[in-house]
Write an enzyme that holds these catalytic residues in place. Structure first.
Site: not given
Length: 130
Positions: A20, A97, A119-120
């Protein structure tokens, strides 16, 4: 032979080992990987595999509690931004970013795709199934 969607051994082991809150980064071919963070390099050539192919396949096996994108994605790569939004993932967050890249230092692994659009990238935080 494994029947599920993720056939890559390293990726399958990663997903099976998540706890988790653990972070998994799925990134484009140009995303820098911080020292010490393991890389599962799926990239074969420009565009193979695509970021969205990889993301949707991982989502079939990984329970996600929340995710983080770079702020710049919405302005610089609308097709990927729209495709991620259409998935209706839980807990959307975004950061500049530069901060996104700093966050990757805490990832269990970075999954590198062959995506060559800006930015993928996405950080997925593991959830629990109960």
């Amino acid at each position: 032979m494994k029947k599920g969607p993720v056939l890559n051994i390293a990726l399958s082991q990663l997903i099976a080992s998540l706890g988790h809150g653990d972070m998994v980064v799925i990134g484009d071919a140009g995303l820098p990987v911080p020292p010490g963070v393991p890389v599962i390099d799926l990239a074969l050539t420009h565009g193979v595999p695509r970021f969205m192919q990889t993301l949707t396949t991982v989502l079939e096996e990984m329970q996600v509690e929340r995710h983080v994108l770079a702020d710049e994605l919405a302005d610089r790569n609308l097709p990927i931004a729209a495709a991620i939004a259409a998935l209706d993932l839980p807990g959307r967050g975004s950061v500049p970013h530069a901060d996104f890249k700093r966050l990757t230092a805490g990832a269990r692994a970075v999954v590198r795709t062959g995506e060559c659009t800006p930015y993928a990238n996405i950080i997925l935080f593991a959830g629990v199934v109960f």
